[in-house]
Design a protein around this motif. Structure first.
Motif, PDB file in Angstrom:
ATOM      1  N   UNK A 283      33.336 -32.163  17.170  1.00 36.32           N
ATOM      2  CA  UNK A 283      33.136 -33.191  16.145  1.00 36.32           C
ATOM      3  C   UNK A 283      32.102 -34.226  16.579  1.00 36.32           C
ATOM      4  N   UNK A 284      32.157 -34.641  17.826  1.00 35.93           N
ATOM      5  CA  UNK A 284      31.250 -35.677  18.319  1.00 35.93           C
ATOM      6  C   UNK A 284      30.995 -35.458  19.802  1.00 35.93           C
ATOM      7  N   UNK A 285      30.042 -36.227  20.348  1.00 41.53           N
ATOM      8  CA  UNK A 285      29.745 -36.073  21.771  1.00 41.53           C
ATOM      9  C   UNK A 285      29.026 -37.299  22.303  1.00 41.53           C
ATOM     10  N   UNK A 286      29.058 -37.439  23.609  1.00 38.98           N
ATOM     11  CA  UNK A 286      28.306 -38.513  24.257  1.00 38.98           C
ATOM     12  C   UNK A 286      27.611 -37.942  25.486  1.00 38.98           C
ATOM     13  N   UNK A 287      26.561 -38.608  25.896  1.00 39.06           N
ATOM     14  CA  UNK A 287      25.766 -38.108  27.009  1.00 39.06           C
ATOM     15  C   UNK A 287      26.445 -38.379  28.351  1.00 39.06           C
ATOM     16  N   UNK A 288      26.088 -37.561  29.309  1.00 38.24           N
ATOM     17  CA  UNK A 288      26.589 -37.716  30.675  1.00 38.24           C
ATOM     18  C   UNK A 288      26.160 -39.067  31.246  1.00 38.24           C
ATOM     19  N   UNK A 289      27.039 -39.674  32.040  1.00 39.41           N
ATOM     20  CA  UNK A 289      26.732 -40.941  32.709  1.00 39.41           C
ATOM     21  C   UNK A 289      27.164 -40.818  34.166  1.00 39.41           C
ATOM     22  N   UNK A 305      32.097 -33.468  25.104  1.00 39.45           N
ATOM     23  CA  UNK A 305      32.240 -33.083  23.699  1.00 39.45           C
ATOM     24  C   UNK A 305      33.683 -33.311  23.257  1.00 39.45           C
ATOM     25  N   UNK A 306      33.834 -33.842  22.045  1.00 36.22           N
ATOM     26  CA  UNK A 306      35.153 -34.153  21.493  1.00 36.22           C
ATOM     27  C   UNK A 306      35.488 -33.148  20.389  1.00 36.22           C
ATOM     28  N   UNK A 329      26.785 -39.962  20.291  1.00 38.85           N
ATOM     29  CA  UNK A 329      27.377 -41.287  20.122  1.00 38.85           C
ATOM     30  C   UNK A 329      26.855 -42.195  21.231  1.00 38.85           C
ATOM     31  N   UNK A 330      27.004 -43.487  21.047  1.00 44.14           N
ATOM     32  CA  UNK A 330      26.470 -44.430  22.030  1.00 44.14           C
ATOM     33  C   UNK A 330      27.217 -44.375  23.357  1.00 44.14           C
ATOM     34  N   UNK A 331      28.510 -44.074  23.304  1.00 48.86           N
ATOM     35  CA  UNK A 331      29.293 -43.975  24.534  1.00 48.86           C
ATOM     36  C   UNK A 331      30.574 -43.176  24.264  1.00 48.86           C
ATOM     37  N   UNK A 336      34.915 -40.803  20.802  1.00 49.23           N
ATOM     38  CA  UNK A 336      36.346 -40.587  20.612  1.00 49.23           C
ATOM     39  C   UNK A 336      36.796 -41.116  19.253  1.00 49.23           C
ATOM     40  N   UNK A 337      36.299 -42.282  18.876  1.00 52.23           N
ATOM     41  CA  UNK A 337      36.665 -42.891  17.593  1.00 52.23           C
ATOM     42  C   UNK A 337      36.226 -42.010  16.429  1.00 52.23           C
ATOM     43  N   UNK A 338      35.010 -41.473  16.498  1.00 56.64           N
ATOM     44  CA  UNK A 338      34.498 -40.610  15.431  1.00 56.64           C
ATOM     45  C   UNK A 338      35.369 -39.364  15.287  1.00 56.64           C
TER      46      UNK A 338
END
Length: 347
Positions: A283-289, A305-306, A329-331, A336-338
């Motif tokens: 559904x959504x994802x954020x970049x590695x940090x 990935x969520x 996503x930004x973070x 997770x919220x999305x």
């Protein structure tokens, strides 16, 4: 502590402990003998008074109870485990003397220590190593007792199975029949660590092993072979880890989690194919940090990935295809919220 106080405390408590465990084991053994068509009387091992005396002497040797209170922890657990060990040993010996030809097989699970490696193998009773029934803390070795009539009994799970049965099928039946929530936070946390230790280091870092307090309130499951899966109070599936050499598949763990209320999860991109093939839709994802890199990370960045469970196994099989369709996503929190909003807003 005074000797007479220690003696009264331990003798009464451990004698009661022996009776409770022995009575339960005897009831189970009677049922299993009946199922295996073995018309033999169950043998009850005698109380190991020498061991109780040893614990009593050790406790009474210290003036301050604080210096010796640790004995009321792991040594008492070990005493209880040995009641079962003695029970199995005595019944194997008895059945051998009645004409059966029992075998004891010890199988290694995960990256076993040298001590366990030295005990692994199949033995014809009574020619078995004296320590074959024993296991140290966190040990996941499996010991099977085979009476010699085509049936075998797991020493610790007490589950009979035909020697000719396919191990994987039996394990899947067993995991499905167990009560899902069969563990508590501290033992479960240890089980995750043990299962994780058996994985290749290049993938082990993807499994998150939390501290026990993180698992409080969650549904915690450990398979007979040591694999783990948990469901948080919000429906997140966490700590999915198939133990090395376990007959249970990762797919079985996910299916069981979904059947028991798991609705979502998040994971590193290296697991994407596994989760999408098992019905989890990204559904959504954020970049590695790098700041949040887990212990043991192999140095190769993987996005997070969520997913939500839909049963659809035809989602993008490659992370890059998903990234092209959905912007990052930004973070972590936003991703997770999305995802949560996509399944009804549950946090």
């Amino acid at each position: 502590m005074y000797f007479n106080i220690a003696e009264r405390l331990l003798n009464t408590t451990l004698s009661d402990n022996h009776k409770i465990v022995s009575d339960y084991a005897a009831e189970v053994q009677d049922q299993l003998n009946k199922q295996a068509s073995i018309s033999l009387k169950t043998q009850i091992p005698s109380l190991n008074q020498d061991r109780i005396d040893g614990l009593t002497n050790r406790i009474s040797s210290e003036v301050s109870f604080k210096e010796i209170q640790w004995i009321l922890g792991e040594p008492i657990i070990n005493f209880t485990q040995n009641i079962i060990n003695d029970f199995v040993n005595e019944n194997a010996d008895f059945q051998y003397k009645t004409g059966l030809k029992p075998k004891i097989t010890r199988t290694l699970i995960g990256k076993a220590c040298k001590w366990c490696q030295g005990l692994a193998g199949s033995y014809s009773y009574p020619d078995v190593p004296k320590d074959v029934y024993r296991r140290h803390e966190r040990c996941r070795c499996m010991v099977d007792y085979i009476p010699g009539d085509g049936k075998r009994q797991n020493v610790w799970s007490k589950a009979w199975k035909s020697e000719e049965e396919n191990g994987k099928i039996e394990a899947r039946k067993q995991i499905g029949s167990n009560i899902f929530s069969n563990s508590t936070p501290a033992p479960f946390a240890r089980a995750v660590e043990v299962a994780k230790s058996g994985l290749d280091k290049d993938i082990a870092w993807r499994v998150t092993a939390y501290e026990p307090e993180h698992y409080v309130g969650s549904k915690l499951h450990v398979s007979p072979g040591g694999s783990t899966v948990a469901i948080s109070t919000t429906g997140d599936i966490i700590s999915v880890c198939r133990a090395d050499n376990d007959n249970v598949r990762g797919t079985d763990l996910l299916k069981l989690a979904v059947e028991n209320g798991g609705t979502k999860l998040d994971s590193y991109a290296g697991n994407h194919l596994f989760y999408t093939k098992n019905g989890f839709e990204p559904i959504s994802w954020c970049k590695w940090d790098d700041e949040y890199a887990p212990e043991g990370w192999n140095g190769k960045p993987e996005n997070i990935i969520f997913y939500k469970y839909t049963g659809n196994s035809k989602a993008e099989l490659k992370p890059d295809d998903f990234y092209k369709r959905i912007s990052a996503s930004s973070d972590y929190d936003e991703a997770e919220k999305i995802r949560n909003e996509a399944i009804g807003g549950k946090s």
